[in-house]
Design an enzyme around this catalytic site. Sequence first.
Site, short mmCIF file in Angstrom:
data_model
loop_
_atom_site.label_atom_id
_atom_site.label_comp_id
_atom_site.label_asym_id
_atom_site.label_seq_id
_atom_site.Cartn_x
_atom_site.Cartn_y
_atom_site.Cartn_z
N LEU A 28 0.91 -1.23 -0.11
CA LEU A 28 -0.06 0.02 -0.01
C LEU A 28 0.73 1.13 -0.13
O LEU A 28 0.42 2.18 -0.71
CB LEU A 28 -0.99 -0.10 1.29
CG LEU A 28 -1.61 1.35 1.44
CD1 LEU A 28 -2.57 1.36 0.30
CD2 LEU A 28 -2.54 1.35 2.76
N HIS A 29 1.93 1.27 0.75
CA HIS A 29 2.83 2.57 0.81
C HIS A 29 3.55 2.55 -0.50
O HIS A 29 3.49 3.86 -0.93
CB HIS A 29 3.93 2.16 1.78
CG HIS A 29 5.01 3.09 1.66
ND1 HIS A 29 5.07 4.38 1.91
CD2 HIS A 29 6.36 2.96 1.90
CE1 HIS A 29 6.04 5.31 2.06
NE2 HIS A 29 7.10 3.97 1.65
#
Length: 189
Positions: A28-29
């Site tokens: 996600l990052h």
Amino acid sequence: MNHYIDIRLRADPDFPPAMLMGALYSKLHRALFDLSADEIGVSFPDHKTGVRARTPGIRLRLHGKRNRLEELMAHAWLTGMRELVQFEGVQPVPENAQHRVVRRRQFKTGNTSQVKRYARRHAISFEEAQALFTADNEPRITLPFIQLNSRSSGQRFALFIEHGQPQSQSAPGRFNHYGLSSEATVPWF
């Protein structure tokens, strides 16, 4: 912040939930960074606090506007994780939702480099500085955390996550590429 997506980890006999959440959150990052997304926030609805229980849980909730969440999910960020998670489409936030700030917290834990810096700054020996950073002086960290690898240094670190107190009004602001903010709120329900 009128929509959300819940991403739930599936039970896996080979990997503990904490490891899977770390892998999911790392992906996600990278996606938030690639999309320059500063209007998508995260929360961990099943998080637990306490020295022994501190875990983010098995559910990651993404918050944002419908079109931005759909754009994120169209990005191939879940490659390699799809069989390990389950999620539905974008959902509207319930009208009676509270709001919370979800932010990163950092703690001074007395690692070796910190002790060396302290000794140099205060012109004392390493042993004296180390005595000042004994386990008795360290805070008892009760917040949930996720183990991540730094993209810049490659070193492993714990990202401690604090869910602020529920409040009735939302607060605007931007989110970092971890989906966290020190001033912006996400819906809490």
